[in-house]
Scaffold this motif. Sequence first.
Motif, PDB file in Angstrom:
ATOM      1  N   UNK A 181       0.824  -1.209   0.000  1.00 38.77           N
ATOM      2  CA  UNK A 181       0.000   0.000   0.000  1.00 38.77           C
ATOM      3  C   UNK A 181       0.859   1.260   0.000  1.00 38.77           C
ATOM      4  N   UNK A 182       1.939   1.242   0.755  1.00 39.62           N
ATOM      5  CA  UNK A 182       2.822   2.415   0.812  1.00 39.62           C
ATOM      6  C   UNK A 182       3.516   2.632  -0.529  1.00 39.62           C
ATOM      7  N   UNK A 183       4.027   1.574  -1.124  1.00 40.29           N
ATOM      8  CA  UNK A 183       4.730   1.738  -2.400  1.00 40.29           C
ATOM      9  C   UNK A 183       3.763   2.103  -3.519  1.00 40.29           C
ATOM     10  N   UNK A 184       2.585   1.494  -3.537  1.00 39.89           N
ATOM     11  CA  UNK A 184       1.590   1.857  -4.554  1.00 39.89           C
ATOM     12  C   UNK A 184       1.113   3.289  -4.341  1.00 39.89           C
ATOM     13  N   UNK A 185       0.919   3.661  -3.088  1.00 30.42           N
ATOM     14  CA  UNK A 185       0.512   5.033  -2.798  1.00 30.42           C
ATOM     15  C   UNK A 185       1.562   6.048  -3.184  1.00 30.42           C
TER      16      UNK A 185
ATOM     17  N   UNK B  26      11.672   7.898  -9.228  1.00 28.40           N
ATOM     18  CA  UNK B  26      11.985   6.564  -8.731  1.00 28.40           C
ATOM     19  C   UNK B  26      12.824   5.877  -9.795  1.00 28.40           C
ATOM     20  N   UNK B  27      13.788   5.077  -9.390  1.00 26.76           N
ATOM     21  CA  UNK B  27      14.652   4.403 -10.345  1.00 26.76           C
ATOM     22  C   UNK B  27      13.859   3.524 -11.291  1.00 26.76           C
TER      23      UNK B  27
ATOM     24  N   UNK C  84       8.899  -1.704  -1.049  1.00 22.94           N
ATOM     25  CA  UNK C  84       7.932  -1.474   0.019  1.00 22.94           C
ATOM     26  C   UNK C  84       7.625  -2.728   0.834  1.00 22.94           C
ATOM     27  N   UNK C  85       7.174  -3.815   0.210  1.00 22.16           N
ATOM     28  CA  UNK C  85       6.868  -5.016   0.990  1.00 22.16           C
ATOM     29  C   UNK C  85       8.079  -5.653   1.670  1.00 22.16           C
ATOM     30  N   UNK C  86       9.213  -5.651   0.986  1.00 23.01           N
ATOM     31  CA  UNK C  86      10.411  -6.254   1.583  1.00 23.01           C
ATOM     32  C   UNK C  86      10.866  -5.445   2.795  1.00 23.01           C
ATOM     33  N   UNK C  87      10.839  -4.125   2.679  1.00 22.66           N
ATOM     34  CA  UNK C  87      11.227  -3.278   3.802  1.00 22.66           C
ATOM     35  C   UNK C  87      10.246  -3.417   4.965  1.00 22.66           C
ATOM     36  N   UNK C  88       8.966  -3.499   4.650  1.00 22.35           N
ATOM     37  CA  UNK C  88       7.965  -3.656   5.707  1.00 22.35           C
ATOM     38  C   UNK C  88       8.111  -5.003   6.411  1.00 22.35           C
TER      39      UNK C  88
ATOM     40  N   UNK D 229       8.339   3.259   4.626  1.00 19.96           N
ATOM     41  CA  UNK D 229       8.373   4.658   4.164  1.00 19.96           C
ATOM     42  C   UNK D 229       9.807   5.167   4.100  1.00 19.96           C
ATOM     43  N   UNK D 230      10.609   4.820   5.090  1.00 21.76           N
ATOM     44  CA  UNK D 230      11.993   5.294   5.120  1.00 21.76           C
ATOM     45  C   UNK D 230      12.804   4.756   3.942  1.00 21.76           C
ATOM     46  N   UNK D 231      12.669   3.479   3.644  1.00 21.15           N
ATOM     47  CA  UNK D 231      13.452   2.917   2.542  1.00 21.15           C
ATOM     48  C   UNK D 231      12.926   3.362   1.180  1.00 21.15           C
ATOM     49  N   UNK D 232      11.625   3.576   1.058  1.00 21.42           N
ATOM     50  CA  UNK D 232      11.111   4.105  -0.202  1.00 21.42           C
ATOM     51  C   UNK D 232      11.577   5.536  -0.442  1.00 21.42           C
ATOM     52  N   UNK D 233      11.735   6.302   0.618  1.00 23.93           N
ATOM     53  CA  UNK D 233      12.206   7.671   0.446  1.00 23.93           C
ATOM     54  C   UNK D 233      13.647   7.711  -0.048  1.00 23.93           C
ATOM     55  N   UNK D 234      14.400   6.646   0.224  1.00 21.21           N
ATOM     56  CA  UNK D 234      15.778   6.601  -0.268  1.00 21.21           C
ATOM     57  C   UNK D 234      15.853   6.372  -1.777  1.00 21.21           C
TER      58      UNK D 234
END
Length: 96
Positions: free
Chosen positions: A15-19, A31-32, A41-45, A73-78
């Motif tokens: 949900x976070x990555x799709x959002x 985003x790369x 997102x899912x792996x980090x969560x 959220x933190x890893x997606x922001x990277x």
Amino acid sequence: MIFWEALGSVLIGLAVSYGALRWLPARLGRFGSRTLALGTGPVAALFGALLAHSVLGPGHFAGTLAAALVLSVALLSLLLRPAAGPSGPPRRSATA
């Protein structure tokens, strides 16, 4: 119970990555890769849930999911790249 924590954290990461990809449609190029963002997102969560479950112990379902959300959220922001200025992408100097 650990199955529900893992499933919940993966769903939170998706949900976070799709959002993030839907909320920033103009910055999709920042985003790369779309698949990299959807996979991170899912792996980090899941990693955040595992870490929180190890620290907090069993019985802290809300805390585990909160840690999964924060780490996702933190890893997606990277993965975000710096915005290009009005003159195009940032350039490197010859001395650097």
